[in-house]
Design a protein around this motif. Structure first.
Motif, PDB file in Angstrom:
ATOM      1  N   ARG B 231       0.831  -1.195   0.000  1.00 14.29           N
ATOM      2  CA  ARG B 231       0.000   0.000   0.000  1.00 14.29           C
ATOM      3  C   ARG B 231       0.874   1.257   0.000  1.00 14.29           C
ATOM      4  O   ARG B 231       0.622   2.205  -0.735  1.00 14.29           O
ATOM      5  N   GLY B 232       1.899   1.225   0.817  1.00 12.60           N
ATOM      6  CA  GLY B 232       2.774   2.391   0.920  1.00 12.60           C
ATOM      7  C   GLY B 232       3.465   2.704  -0.399  1.00 12.60           C
ATOM      8  O   GLY B 232       3.459   3.845  -0.868  1.00 12.60           O
ATOM      9  N   ARG B 233       4.030   1.674  -1.034  1.00 10.66           N
ATOM     10  CA  ARG B 233       4.702   1.892  -2.318  1.00 10.66           C
ATOM     11  C   ARG B 233       3.717   2.340  -3.386  1.00 10.66           C
ATOM     12  O   ARG B 233       4.020   3.170  -4.233  1.00 10.66           O
ATOM     13  N   ALA B 234       2.496   1.790  -3.290  1.00  4.70           N
ATOM     14  CA  ALA B 234       1.477   2.154  -4.282  1.00  4.70           C
ATOM     15  C   ALA B 234       1.146   3.637  -4.174  1.00  4.70           C
ATOM     16  O   ALA B 234       1.057   4.341  -5.182  1.00  4.70           O
ATOM     17  N   ILE B 235       1.024   4.107  -2.942  1.00  5.00           N
ATOM     18  CA  ILE B 235       0.697   5.531  -2.748  1.00  5.00           C
ATOM     19  C   ILE B 235       1.819   6.404  -3.323  1.00  5.00           C
ATOM     20  O   ILE B 235       1.571   7.362  -4.053  1.00  5.00           O
ATOM     21  N   SER B 236       3.057   6.027  -3.017  1.00  7.39           N
ATOM     22  CA  SER B 236       4.181   6.807  -3.560  1.00  7.39           C
ATOM     23  C   SER B 236       4.175   6.785  -5.074  1.00  7.39           C
ATOM     24  O   SER B 236       4.335   7.820  -5.731  1.00  7.39           O
ATOM     25  N   ALA B 237       3.973   5.596  -5.628  1.00  3.52           N
ATOM     26  CA  ALA B 237       4.054   5.456  -7.090  1.00  3.52           C
ATOM     27  C   ALA B 237       3.019   6.333  -7.784  1.00  3.52           C
ATOM     28  O   ALA B 237       3.317   6.972  -8.795  1.00  3.52           O
ATOM     29  N   VAL B 238       1.792   6.380  -7.250  1.00  3.51           N
ATOM     30  CA  VAL B 238       0.774   7.169  -7.953  1.00  3.51           C
ATOM     31  C   VAL B 238       0.958   8.663  -7.693  1.00  3.51           C
ATOM     32  O   VAL B 238       0.749   9.481  -8.591  1.00  3.51           O
ATOM     33  N   LEU B 239       1.390   9.022  -6.484  1.00  4.51           N
ATOM     34  CA  LEU B 239       1.545  10.447  -6.192  1.00  4.51           C
ATOM     35  C   LEU B 239       2.733  11.040  -6.944  1.00  4.51           C
ATOM     36  O   LEU B 239       2.664  12.146  -7.465  1.00  4.51           O
ATOM     37  N   GLU B 240       3.820  10.271  -7.031  1.00  3.84           N
ATOM     38  CA  GLU B 240       5.001  10.753  -7.753  1.00  3.84           C
ATOM     39  C   GLU B 240       4.671  11.063  -9.207  1.00  3.84           C
ATOM     40  O   GLU B 240       5.243  11.953  -9.811  1.00  3.84           O
ATOM     41  N   ARG B 241       3.737  10.317  -9.759  1.00  7.17           N
ATOM     42  CA  ARG B 241       3.402  10.515 -11.174  1.00  7.17           C
ATOM     43  C   ARG B 241       2.070  11.233 -11.360  1.00  7.17           C
ATOM     44  O   ARG B 241       1.441  11.124 -12.412  1.00  7.17           O
ATOM     45  N   GLU B 242       1.654  11.943 -10.309  1.00  2.43           N
ATOM     46  CA  GLU B 242       0.406  12.711 -10.365  1.00  2.43           C
ATOM     47  C   GLU B 242      -0.762  11.883 -10.879  1.00  2.43           C
ATOM     48  O   GLU B 242      -1.626  12.366 -11.612  1.00  2.43           O
ATOM     49  N   GLU B 243      -0.747  10.635 -10.502  1.00  2.00           N
ATOM     50  CA  GLU B 243      -1.801   9.673 -10.835  1.00  2.00           C
ATOM     51  C   GLU B 243      -1.911   9.390 -12.333  1.00  2.00           C
ATOM     52  O   GLU B 243      -2.876   8.788 -12.784  1.00  2.00           O
ATOM     53  N   LEU B 244      -0.920   9.816 -13.098  1.00  2.00           N
ATOM     54  CA  LEU B 244      -0.949   9.533 -14.544  1.00  2.00           C
ATOM     55  C   LEU B 244      -0.300   8.173 -14.809  1.00  2.00           C
ATOM     56  O   LEU B 244       0.731   8.063 -15.464  1.00  2.00           O
ATOM     57  N   VAL B 245      -0.932   7.158 -14.259  1.00  2.00           N
ATOM     58  CA  VAL B 245      -0.418   5.792 -14.410  1.00  2.00           C
ATOM     59  C   VAL B 245      -1.569   4.895 -14.853  1.00  2.00           C
ATOM     60  O   VAL B 245      -2.737   5.240 -14.680  1.00  2.00           O
ATOM     61  N   THR B 246      -1.221   3.763 -15.410  1.00  2.00           N
ATOM     62  CA  THR B 246      -2.239   2.739 -15.661  1.00  2.00           C
ATOM     63  C   THR B 246      -1.727   1.430 -15.073  1.00  2.00           C
ATOM     64  O   THR B 246      -0.548   1.302 -14.729  1.00  2.00           O
TER      65      THR B 246
END
Lengths: 580, 290
Positions: B231-246
Motif C-alpha cells: 500500500r505504501g509503495r502504491a501511494i508513492s508510485a501514484v503520487l510521484e506521477r500525479e496519478e498519470l499511471v495505468t
C-alpha cells in the motif's frame, strides 16, 4: 378513588433514571398492571434534568397522567421542576444527601431518605436508585419478592454479589418507609392477572418488520428512531440478515432501494432531518416502482427542532415531499400493537404496490413503554406481490416488459438472477420495456399507470379505526400516539354526558375518504386533533374533500404529548360555543 | 452450459454518447470481459449513476438499476446484500463518484463491499455541458469558471489507497486489452475493487485528450520493478506521477468482503430465502419483553 397512579423518578441524565423506571414498570407489568412509561429528557448524555414516569392502571392507558402520586427526587432540580405535580400531602422521596427543600407553594410531604448513604453502606453506590424502588414498593403496598426476583434475574449475569446488593437495596429502602409508618399509603386496584409485554413502538415495529420478512436494515443513527436499528442489529444475525449503519440517510435509503430491487425485504428508519434527506431516494422508488419501507419517527421540526420532544408535523413531507408527483403509501400507527401490524404489512403493501411505504411514527409511540397483550403474528401473511413466473420469462421471444401497462397499474417484476428477465430500472421516465423514453404519449400512459395503482387503498378497511361513533355528536379525528389521550378524553366526556367518539386515521395516504365520510356522517361536530401548528391532517382531509362547517382543529405543538385534559377542554369549548 | 456471446450483452438501444467518447471503450471492455468469463447476463447487476457514464446501463443487457446522482455505491451494496450470487458492478463518472457521491466512495472502500466500481473519469461534467469536475486540472477554464479552476483536484487512486482499498487499478479507455484485464481482476477480487478509467470527453475537455494521455501515462503493469503488493509503495508510485499511471496499482490478496465479515449473514442469496418467521421463534423473541 383514582383509576390510575403515577410514580415519577427524576435526576440528572446519566444517573440511571430510565433504567430505574424500566425496572419499576416491568415488575408492575409482571404483577398484572397495565403500564405507560414516559420520559422527559434532553439531547445530551450526562447532566441536565431528566425524569421517568410510570403510570399504573388496571386497563391499558396510553397517555400521561396530569398529576403524580409519588415523586422520587435525586436532585434538587427534580423537586423544583416537578413538585407541582404532587397533591398536598403526597410523598416526595428525596435523597437526604441533597439537603432537600420544598418550594414555598409546595404542600407535598417531604420524606428525606438516605439513598446514597444506604447504597454506600451496602458497598455499591450504583444501587442508590434501587433503594428508592424498594421504598416505593412499600408506599404502594407491592410485594417486595417480585422486585427481588426481577433483580436477581436482571443482574444474574453480573454475579451473585451484584444481584445480592440490589436485593439488599430494595429491602433497605422498603424497611425505611415501613419504619416511618408510611407503608401501604396507596392501595392499587387488584390487577387483572394477565400476561403482558412491556415494550415501545420501536420495539414492536422492529419485531413486525422481522416477522414481515425484513432482513436488511440500513440507517443512520437519529433520535428517536435508533432503537429500531439497534433492535434489529441484535436479531438479524440469527436470521441471516444484516443491519448496515450507513454514512448518511442518502446512503440508507438507496441501499434499501437496491436491496428491494434485487428481491430482499429491506427498510430504513429515521426522523425528520434524515427523512428530508431521503426524499430524493423515495422519488426514485416511486418512479422505478421499487418497493421500499421507510419509518419516520417524527420529532419536533423543522431542522433540528427539538429532538427529544413530541410533534406530528411530517405529514406533508411524507405525502408530498420531494420533487415531482410520486406514489407513496403513508401509514400511521398509534399503539405498539399497530406499530407491529404496520411493521409487517408495510412490506406487503410495498411489494404489492411496488412503491415506497412510509410508516409515520412519532416520539411517544417510538420510545415510551406501554403494555401489550399480544402481537398476533397469525393475523399476518407474507405477500410478495406480482413477480413474473420463470416459465413466463422462458416463453418470451422478445424483451421482458417490466413496466407493461396493466389495468390495475401493477406490472409483474422480475428479480435479478432470473434468466431472461433483464431490464432497466431507472429514475428516468421510461417505456414499458424500462428503456428511457420522453415521448409524450408514453409519459402520459406511464404516469397514469403508476397513479392507478393506489386507487384501491382509498377504501382499505384497515385505513381507519372508529370507536363509539354511531351515536356520537362530537367525533375527534386523530392519528399516531395521541390516540391514547383521545380515547381517555372520550371516556371522560361520555362519563360527563357528552356523546363523544373518535376516529383514528391509520392510513394517511391515500386518504381513506369513503370510510372517513361514513364514520363521520352522524357527527354534529368534528374535532381534528393533531400535534402541529398548521393542521396538516385537516389539510390532507380537505384535499380529499373532507371538510365542512362541522370541522374544527385542536392544534398542540409545545413539544409535550397531547393530554386527555386538553382534548376534553377542546370538545367542551366546542359544545359551549355552539350553544351560545 | 450455454455459451455466452457478445450478442447476449447487446441491447436494441443506440448509444447516446458523442462519437469518440471514451465511454464506448469502457463499455466494450466490460462486455468483452463478461463474455470471456462466461457470466450470463441475468447474473449481472449494473448500478449506474447520473451523467454520461450513467447511461452505461442503458446499453448493456444485464439487470440494470439507474439510480439518483451519486448513490451508486450504497444502492450496489443493497443489491449485493439481497443477492450475493450476483456480480454487482457500480458504474459512474468522476462527478457522480468524487463530488456528489464522494462520501459513499470512501465508506464503500473502508467497508470493502463486494462490488466492482468502474469510474469513467473524464475530468469534466459532460452531460451538463462542460463544467469543472472534482478531478479537473487546476487552471482549466470553463464557462462556470471563466478565469480558471482554482481548486486542487481529487486524486482518486491515492484517496482509495489511504481509505483502505483492497483492489485499485487505473485503465485508459483506448487500451482495451489492459482495461479488460483490470476489470477481470476486479471481478475475481473478493471485496471492493476500484477501477478508475481515464475516459476522454471529446466534446468538452480539450486538456485531458487521447493524445495527452498517450503522451503522459506510465504503465505500471509494464514496469517489471513495480509490484502491486504494498500500500505504501502504491501511494508513492501514484503520487510521484500525479496519478498519470495505468495498471494494477494495489491488490490485497487477504481481502475479506463486507458480506463475508457480517456476523451471521446469509451464505445464500437473501432474495431466495424463506422469510416466514416461525410461531415458536416469535414467542421466544416476545418473551424477552416480559
Amino acid at each position: 378513588m383514582p383509576t390510575s397512579f403515577a410514580w415519577m423518578i427524576g435526576g440528572d441524565q446519566g444517573e440511571g433514571i430510565d433504567a430505574t423506571g424500566d425496572v419499576f414498570g416491568r415488575v408492575l407489568s409482571r404483577l398484572g398492571y397495565c403500564i405507560y412509561g414516559y420520559r422527559h429528557f434532553s439531547s445530551r448524555i450526562k447532566g441536565g434534568h431528566t425524569n421517568f414516569t410510570v403510570r399504573i392502571a388496571r386497563e391499558k392507558v396510553l397517555a400521561p397522567q396530569a398529576n403524580v402520586e409519588v415523586l422520587v427526587a435525586l436532585t434538587q432540580e427534580t423537586i423544583d421542576r416537578n413538585c407541582h405535580l404532587l397533591a398536598p400531602g403526597a410523598p416526595l422521596l428525596a435523597d437526604s444527601q441533597l439537603k432537600p427543600t420544598l418550594p414555598e407553594a409546595c404542600r407535598a410531604q417531604l420524606v428525606e431518605i438516605p439513598l446514597t448513604q444506604i447504597a454506600r453502606e451496602i458497598g455499591a453506590p450504583v444501587v442508590r436508585n434501587m433503594v428508592a424502588v424498594g421504598a416505593s414498593t412499600a408506599l404502594f403496598g407491592l410485594p417486595l419478592e417480585a422486585f427481588a426476583a426481577y433483580a436477581r434475574e436482571k443482574f444474574a449475569r453480573k454475579g451473585e454479589t451484584v444481584a445480592g446488593q440490589n436485593v439488599e437495596a430494595l429491602q433497605r429502602g422498603r424497611a425505611f418507609i415501613e419504619e416511618l409508618g408510611m407503608a401501604g399509603r396507596f392501595s392499587l386496584p387488584e390487577p387483572a392477572p394477565r400476561e403482558r409485554y412491556l415494550m415501545t413502538g420501536n420495539d414492536s415495529l422492529a419485531l413486525g418488520a422481522l416477522a414481515g420478512g425484513c432482513r436488511i436494515m440500513a440507517a443512520y443513527p437519529i433520535t428517536p428512531a435508533t432503537d429500531i436499528m439497534e433492535g434489529l442489529a441484535g436479531l438479524f444475525p440469527r436470521f441471516g440478515g444484516a443491519v448496515c449503519q450507513m454514512e448518511d440517510e442518502l446512503a440508507a435509503i438507496t441501499l434499501v432501494i437496491g436491496a428491494n430491487y434485487a428481491g430482499a425485504r429491506a427498510m430504513t428508519a429515521t426522523s425528520g432531518p434524515g427523512f428530508s434527506l431521503m426524499q430524493e431516494g423515495i422519488g426514485l422508488a416511486s418512479m422505478a416502482e421499487i418497493p421500499a419501507v421507510v419509518v419516520d419517527t417524527q420529532r419536533v421540526g423543522p431542522s433540528t427542532g427539538m429532538p427529544t420532544k413530541n410533534e406530528q408535523s411530517d405529514l406533508m413531507a411524507a405525502v408530498f415531499g420531494g420533487h415531482g408527483e410520486g406514489q407513496r403509501i403513508v401509514m400511521a400507527p398509534g399503539t405498539a400493537e399497530q406499530a407491529f401490524a404496520d411493521g409487517f404489512e408495510a412490506f406487503n403493501l410495498a411489494d404489492r404496490y411496488q412503491c415506497p411505504v412510509i410508516i409515520l411514527s412519532d416520539l411517544a409511540l417510538a420510545q415510551w413503554l406501554q403494555s401489550v397483550e399480544d402481537l398476533p403474528l397469525k393475523q399476518h401473511r407474507i405477500d410478495r406481490g406480482a413477480i413474473v413466473a420463470q416459465e413466463e420469462l422462458d416463453r418470451l421471444t422478445g424483451e421482458f416488459e417490466r413496466y407493461r401497462v396493466t389495468e390495475d397499474g401493477i406490472s409483474p417484476r422480475a428479480l435479478p438472477g432470473m434468466p431472461k428477465g433483464q431490464f432497466l430500472a431507472t429514475g428516468v421516465e421510461h417505456a414499458s420495456s424500462g428503456k428511457v423514453s420522453e415521448a409524450p404519449q408514453n409519459r402520459v400512459s406511464q404516469v397514469e399507470k403508476r397513479s392507478r395503482k393506489l386507487a384501491p387503498l382509498r377504501t382499505r378497511p384497515e385505513a381507519i379505526e372508529a370507536r363509539q361513533v354511531d351515536d356520537a355528536e362530537v367525533v375527534v379525528v386523530c392519528f399516531g400516539s395521541i390516540v391514547g389521550a383521545v380515547d381517555e378524553a372520550v371516556e371522560r366526556l361520555r362519563q360527563a354526558g357528552v356523546r363523544a367518539g373518535r376516529v383514528q386515521v391509520r392510513q394517511l395516504w391515500p386518504m381513506p375518504d369513503l370510510p372517513l365520510t361514513g364514520a363521520l356522517s352522524g357527527a354534529a361536530k368534528v374535532l381534528v386533533a393533531e400535534q402541529n401548528a398548521t393542521g396538516e391532517l385537516r389539510q390532507l382531509m380537505r384535499i380529499a374533500g373532507l371538510e365542512d362547517s362541522r370541522y374544527r382543529s385542536l392544534l398542540h405543538f409545545d413539544g409535550t404529548l397531547l393530554s386527555p385534559e386538553r382534548v376534553v377542554a377542546a370538545v367542551q369549548a366546542m359544545s359551549v360555543k355552539e350553544e351560545v | 452450459m450455454e455459451t455466452v456471446t457478445l450478442q447476449d450483452y447487446k441491447t436494441s438501444e443506440k448509444s447516446w454518447w458523442c462519437p469518440g467518447c471514451g465511454d464506448f471503450g469502457v463499455l466494450a471492455a466490460l462486455q468483452k470481459t463478461l463474455v470471456k468469463l462466461g457470466i450470463p447476463p441475468h447474473r449481472v447487476a449494473i448500478v449506474a449513476g447520473i451523467g454520461c457514464s450513467g447511461k452505461m446501463g442503458n446499453y448493456i443487457n444485464s439487470y440494470n438499476i439507474h439510480v439518483v446522482h451519486g448513490r451508486t455505491l450504497p444502492s450496489a451494496l443493497g443489491v449485493k446484500l439481497a443477492n450475493r450470487d450476483l456480480l454487482v458492478i457500480a458504474a459512474g463518472g468522476d462527478g457522480d463518484g468524487f463530488a456528489i457521491g464522494m462520501n459513499h466512495f470512501v465508506h464503500a472502500v473502508r467497508r470493502n463491499i463486494g462490488v466492482k466500481y468502474i469510474v469513467m473519469d473524464n475530468h469534466i461534467y459532460g452531460l451538463t455541458k462542460g463544467q469543472n469536475s472534482p478531478t479537473s486540472d487546476q487552471g482549466q477554464k470553463v464557462k462556470a469558471a471563466p478565469f480558471g479552476n482554482v481548486e486542487s483536484p481529487v486524486r482518486p487512486l491515492s484517496l482509495a489507497l489511504t481509505a483502505g482499498a483492497t483492489y485499485v487499478a487505473q485503465g485508459f479507455s483506448s487500451n482495451q486489452a489492459q482495461l479488460a484485464r483490470l476489470i477481470e481482476g476486479a471481478i475475481a477480487h473478493p471485496g471492493f475493487a476500484f477501477v478508475n478509467v481515464l475516459s476522454p470527453c471529446v466534446t468538452y475537455n480539450k486538456i485531458n485528450t487521447y493524445d495527452f494521455y498517450k503522451q503522459m501515462l506510465y504503465d505500471l503493469d509494464a514496469d517489471k520493478d513495480y509490484l502491486p503488493d504494498s500500500r505504501g509503495r502504491a501511494i508513492s508510485a501514484v503520487l510521484e506521477r500525479e496519478e498519470l499511471v495505468t495498471g494494477l496499482i494495489y491488490h490485497d490478496p487477504g481481502s475479506v468482503a463486507y458480506e463475508d465479515a457480517l456476523p451471521g449473514f446469509s451464505q445464500e442469496p437473501l432474495a431466495g430465502r424463506d422469510i416466514t418467521l416461525g410461531e415458536a421463534e416469535f414467542e421466544e423473541l416476545l418473551a424477552s419483553y416480559r
